[in-house]
Design an enzyme around this catalytic site. Structure first.
Site, PDB file in Angstrom:
ATOM      1  N   TYR A  78      -3.315   9.679  -4.796  1.00  0.00           N
ATOM      2  CA  TYR A  78      -2.011   9.053  -4.992  1.00  0.00           C
ATOM      3  C   TYR A  78      -1.316   9.628  -6.236  1.00  0.00           C
ATOM      4  O   TYR A  78      -0.151  10.026  -6.194  1.00  0.00           O
ATOM      5  CB  TYR A  78      -2.208   7.538  -5.137  1.00  0.00           C
ATOM      6  CG  TYR A  78      -0.932   6.779  -5.415  1.00  0.00           C
ATOM      7  CD1 TYR A  78       0.053   6.635  -4.443  1.00  0.00           C
ATOM      8  CD2 TYR A  78      -0.717   6.187  -6.665  1.00  0.00           C
ATOM      9  CE1 TYR A  78       1.225   5.927  -4.707  1.00  0.00           C
ATOM     10  CE2 TYR A  78       0.450   5.480  -6.935  1.00  0.00           C
ATOM     11  CZ  TYR A  78       1.416   5.352  -5.954  1.00  0.00           C
ATOM     12  OH  TYR A  78       2.568   4.668  -6.218  1.00  0.00           O
ATOM     13  N   SER A 138       6.392   7.193  -9.434  1.00  0.00           N
ATOM     14  CA  SER A 138       5.526   6.124  -9.953  1.00  0.00           C
ATOM     15  C   SER A 138       5.103   6.455 -11.374  1.00  0.00           C
ATOM     16  O   SER A 138       5.034   7.638 -11.755  1.00  0.00           O
ATOM     17  CB  SER A 138       4.272   6.027  -9.071  1.00  0.00           C
ATOM     18  OG  SER A 138       3.330   5.175  -9.676  1.00  0.00           O
TER      19      SER A 138
HETATM   20  P1  NAD Z   1       6.426  -1.078   0.698  1.00  0.00           P
HETATM   21  O1  NAD Z   1       5.174  -0.837   1.418  1.00  0.00           O
HETATM   22  O2  NAD Z   1       6.951  -2.465   0.631  1.00  0.00           O
HETATM   23  O3  NAD Z   1       7.546  -0.110   1.254  1.00  0.00           O
HETATM   24  C1  NAD Z   1       7.286   1.210   1.657  1.00  0.00           C
HETATM   25  C2  NAD Z   1       7.958   1.461   3.000  1.00  0.00           C
HETATM   26  O4  NAD Z   1       7.748   2.814   3.353  1.00  0.00           O
HETATM   27  C3  NAD Z   1       7.401   0.603   4.116  1.00  0.00           C
HETATM   28  O5  NAD Z   1       8.427  -0.097   4.776  1.00  0.00           O
HETATM   29  C4  NAD Z   1       6.709   1.600   5.032  1.00  0.00           C
HETATM   30  O6  NAD Z   1       6.778   1.239   6.399  1.00  0.00           O
HETATM   31  C5  NAD Z   1       7.500   2.856   4.754  1.00  0.00           C
HETATM   32  N1  NAD Z   1       6.755   4.059   5.097  1.00  0.00           N
HETATM   33  C6  NAD Z   1       5.462   4.323   4.855  1.00  0.00           C
HETATM   34  N2  NAD Z   1       5.135   5.512   5.356  1.00  0.00           N
HETATM   35  C7  NAD Z   1       6.230   6.036   5.923  1.00  0.00           C
HETATM   36  C8  NAD Z   1       6.525   7.241   6.605  1.00  0.00           C
HETATM   37  N3  NAD Z   1       5.586   8.159   6.799  1.00  0.00           N
HETATM   38  N4  NAD Z   1       7.777   7.434   7.043  1.00  0.00           N
HETATM   39  C9  NAD Z   1       8.727   6.492   6.857  1.00  0.00           C
HETATM   40  N5  NAD Z   1       8.506   5.347   6.230  1.00  0.00           N
HETATM   41  C10 NAD Z   1       7.269   5.107   5.766  1.00  0.00           C
HETATM   42  O7  NAD Z   1       6.188  -0.540  -0.771  1.00  0.00           O
HETATM   43  P2  NAD Z   1       7.151  -0.471  -2.047  1.00  0.00           P
HETATM   44  O8  NAD Z   1       6.470  -1.126  -3.142  1.00  0.00           O
HETATM   45  O9  NAD Z   1       8.501  -0.897  -1.714  1.00  0.00           O
HETATM   46  O10 NAD Z   1       7.110   1.093  -2.342  1.00  0.00           O
HETATM   47  C11 NAD Z   1       8.210   1.931  -2.295  1.00  0.00           C
HETATM   48  C12 NAD Z   1       7.933   3.172  -3.115  1.00  0.00           C
HETATM   49  O11 NAD Z   1       7.733   2.810  -4.462  1.00  0.00           O
HETATM   50  C13 NAD Z   1       6.711   3.960  -2.694  1.00  0.00           C
HETATM   51  O12 NAD Z   1       6.978   5.339  -2.726  1.00  0.00           O
HETATM   52  C14 NAD Z   1       5.706   3.589  -3.740  1.00  0.00           C
HETATM   53  O13 NAD Z   1       4.728   4.568  -3.944  1.00  0.00           O
HETATM   54  C15 NAD Z   1       6.581   3.452  -4.948  1.00  0.00           C
HETATM   55  N6  NAD Z   1       5.983   2.662  -6.007  1.00  0.00           N
HETATM   56  C16 NAD Z   1       5.745   1.336  -5.830  1.00  0.00           C
HETATM   57  C17 NAD Z   1       5.154   0.617  -6.849  1.00  0.00           C
HETATM   58  C18 NAD Z   1       4.871  -0.826  -6.717  1.00  0.00           C
HETATM   59  O14 NAD Z   1       4.246  -1.374  -7.587  1.00  0.00           O
HETATM   60  N7  NAD Z   1       5.325  -1.490  -5.684  1.00  0.00           N
HETATM   61  C19 NAD Z   1       4.808   1.249  -8.036  1.00  0.00           C
HETATM   62  C20 NAD Z   1       5.050   2.593  -8.159  1.00  0.00           C
HETATM   63  C21 NAD Z   1       5.628   3.299  -7.165  1.00  0.00           C
END
Ligand code: NAD
Length: 693
Positions: free
Chosen positions: A583, A570
């Protein structure tokens, strides 16, 4: 035990309103729906149909016959080639004899009716010259079992009397078409023919009559074998009892990447594992070595499976099994090269991949490897067909494979080579296997889709069972069920992670790409951050990334084909952010872990890179919960203003979508970035505080 006979599934009411060509399709789909009638992609059907000629307006007879490629069970009307019967008849006049039969293939397209673009198959003359309106050519295991015995001619006569004839082995082509035609003319009472080492031809005057004849003939073979084999142990009885299912899967998971390491260097391969009862019975039998060495007989079988499998003895000691692999794989290649040299002609195409396709392990099952999952699975299904044939044939007589030279002449047939040359270039991730954690979430799903669109097989791992199943089902619909698997796994659970990787390997044979993406987000001032929240961030984001990377590293090292790991970290891992210390700290740990692993993996060709998204609102579950409220509150705006807020905050004034992150992951996962490791790629529409330095 008696085998269930084939059911007559013809429905007069359904067929009544159909045109003749539609009834042909109906019959074809019915026949192909049971793999005991014909194997996948095997066999063909035809009808000689009266049609209006678009050139003259007159009524002409048109041969509708399954075209090149395709499968009778799933084909549609456009799967048939259509040819003027009168022009096909004219070809007889210019045929120069068996040594020139290949030149006739090029002439088939001159007989095309109605500009139909479907290419004619090599079997077209086999249908054209039979004096019957409807013809079926099937590859039923029970009839091939007769065709593959040393006494197939006598057995055919014993079982079918005058109803079925027999023709000696001949490669399909124009001459076999003429042989069939002569046979039918001389034997008007016959309803079909057994082709030695090949399959069955049956015919009739109506579509229904032809269908019912085909079923009756196959059912008679099934019943006859049931009678003959009753009470006899198959394949000379059991030698190596089946191991329990957990051990079988453990052996497959250990062995498949080892095999892939040895055969996947030039071209990556995807694996398939089958430990069904029919396979276990064969691989555990006394006659395994002897029968496997004889090779498969039906050309359809060995074109998919290679003429012989590789048998890998297993005495319960996995290290011994793996230790013997180099020598076994090399001996197989040597044998294949020797076969090529013995059988080649001056104009034969160059030798192809000398590695085995089918691997048989007593007590464990069968592994198959090919350029993609569907091909590996189908090869394995074809070997099951071959096992069924061997069970029948060896139980009543001597089983015989195809003579080596005949097998070679089909395998290296110039027409077969031309077909291979016409195949489209493989996609950039064909043969690659990816494991995507958080695969049911916004970014994970978009990433999986991008990788699949480039031909990768993908295992989605997630804790959200409902979302996981929906994602898997959606991908299966769009990319085919072969290309995707879903596994429930919590990335913080050491044993669950190990199990998920074992499952992935047993499904696809190894691993090339890990996308560590599963995640959450949380925000709170430090004084209000509970230990539980702190630990949850560290557990999922830092420990979870560690656990999946460690498992991938272990696998990559055993597989010796390098590997690519992409972390979804991130912007907050680089840029400090007030009110989200747990985080941010966990995300910073991910980024640093990636760099450490890049150092550690380089000598093994393992690349580790990071993608930093920022503010990917659309599709993200993170952005549908508390985090959304907190972010809006901390920026003192309404939740509905968030998207615009982040757009305006970015240097490029653009929103970032899951597909944008997926594109960066694809670049870092693929060979496009073969010379990059330890890198960080921000996909955030530009943000000065996350510039790397
Ligand atoms: P999301 O919530 O749509 O997807 C995350 C997925 O991870 C979910 O399906 C959830 O069920 C799964 N998950 C959570 N805990 C878990 C575990 N312990 N074991 C297995 N699966 C697990 O969110 P996203 O936006 O797609 O995020 C994906 C990644 O991108 C994350 O690591 C997040 O921190 C990172 N990220 C997202 C953003 C954003 O703005 N969306 C920004 C920076 C970083």
């Amino acid at each position: 035990m008696t085998t269930k006979l084939l059911d007559n599934r013809w429905d007069d009411a359904k067929a009544a309103g159909m045109s003749e060509s539609e009834r042909l399709l109906y019959r074809s789909n019915l026949l192909g729906s049971d793999k005991r009638i014909t194997n996948y992609g095997g066999g063909n059907t035809s009808a000689k149909v009266e049609e209006r000629d678009p050139l003259t307006g007159e009524t002409v007879t048109v041969l509708w016959v399954k075209g090149s490629g395709g499968d009778v069970g799933t084909m549609k009307l456009d799967g048939f080639a259509t040819l003027y019967q009168s022009k096909l008849e004219q070809l007889r006049g210019i045929y120069r004899g068996p040594e020139h039969e290949d030149e006739m293939v090029g002439l088939l397209s001159h007989c095309t009716f109605n500009l139909n673009p479907r290419a004619s198959s090599i079997d077209t003359p086999l249908h054209a010259y039979l004096p019957y309106t409807h013809v079926d050519h099937m590859h039923p295991d029970a009839v091939i079992a007769i065709a593959a015995t040393g006494r197939s001619r006598e057995l055919t006569r014993d079982i079918y009397g005058e109803e079925l004839g027999w023709l000696p082995w001949r490669r399909p082509g124009f001459q076999l078409g003429l042989d069939l035609s002569r046979f039918a003319a001389e034997n008007p009472q016959a309803r079909g023919v057994v082709l030695e080492s090949h399959g069955l031809f049956t015919w009739g005057e109506t579509a229904k009559d032809c269908y019912e004849t085909t079923l009756r003939i196959i059912n008679r073979a099934i019943e006859w074998f049931d009678g003959q084999l009753a009470g006899k142990p198959a394949f000379g009885g059991e030698k190596s009892p089946a191991r329990d299912v957990a051990e079988r899967r453990r052996v497959a998971a250990r062995l498949m990447p080892e095999i892939r390491a040895r055969i996947g260097v030039e071209e990556r391969k995807i694996g398939h594992f089958d430990d069904s009862p029919a396979v276990l019975e064969f691989v555990g039998s006394n006659r395994l070595d002897e029968l496997a060495a004889l090779g498969t007989s039906c050309p359809d079988h060995f074109l998919r499976t290679k003429i012989r499998p590789l048998v890998l003895p297993y005495n319960g000691d996995l290290d011994v099994l793996v230790g013997g692999l180099d020598a076994a794989v090399e001996a197989y290649r040597e044998g294949y090269r020797a076969y090529y040299e013995r059988c080649r002609h001056d104009n034969s195409p160059a030798i192809r991949d000398p590695n085995a396709v089918i691997y048989l392990v007593p007590g464990v099952g069968m592994l198959s490897f090919a350029k993609d999952k569907a091909t590996a699975r189908i090869a394995s299904e074809f070997y099951v067909n071959a096992i069924n044939v061997m069970r029948g044939a060896s139980g009543v007589d001597t089983y015989q494979g195809l003579p080596e030279q005949e097998a070679f002449d089909i395998e290296y047939w110039l027409l077969e080579e031309a077909k291979l040359q016409r195949m489209p270039k493989p996609k950039s991730l064909a043969g690659r296997i990816a494991f995507v954690t958080g695969g049911a979430g916004g970014i994970g799903r978009a990433t999986a889709e991008r990788l699949m669109s480039e031909g990768a097989c993908v295992v989605l791992a997630d804790i959200d069972a409902g979302a996981l199943d929906a994602a898997r089902a959606d991908f299966a619909k769009r990319f085919g069920a072969d290309q995707v698997r879903g596994v429930i796994a919590n990335v913080t659970d050491e044993a669950a992670v190990a199990q998920a990787f074992e499952d992935a390997v047993t499904e696809f044979g190894g691993l090339d790409i890990l996308v560590s993406n599963a995640g959450i987000a949380s925000a709170s001032p430090i004084e209000e951050t509970t230990l539980e929240v702190w630990n949850r961030n560290i557990d999922i984001l830092a420990t979870g990334y560690f656990l999946v990377s460690r498992e991938a590293f272990r696998l990559f090292r055993r597989q010796k084909l390098g590997g690519s790991i992409v972390f979804i970290a991130s912007k907050n891992g680089l840029a400090a952010s007030a009110g989200a210390s747990a985080y941010c700290t966990a995300k910073a740990a991910e980024i640093h872990l990636a760099r450490c692993l890049a150092l550690e993996g380089a000598e093994a060709g393992i690349r580790v890179n990071t993608v930093n998204p920022d503010a990917v609102l659309r599709g993200s579950k993170i952005w549908s919960g508390e985090w959304r409220e907190q972010r809006a509150a901390s920026s003192k705006i309404g939740e509905e203003q968030l998207e615009e807020h982040y757009r305006q905050r970015s240097l490029l004034k653009r929103s970032v979508f899951p597909e944008d992150i997926a594109e960066a992951v694809y670049f870092l996962a693929s060979d496009l970035s073969a010379k990059s490791t330890g890198n960080i790629m921000n996909v955030d529409a530009g943000n000065q505080i996350s510039f790397t330095r």
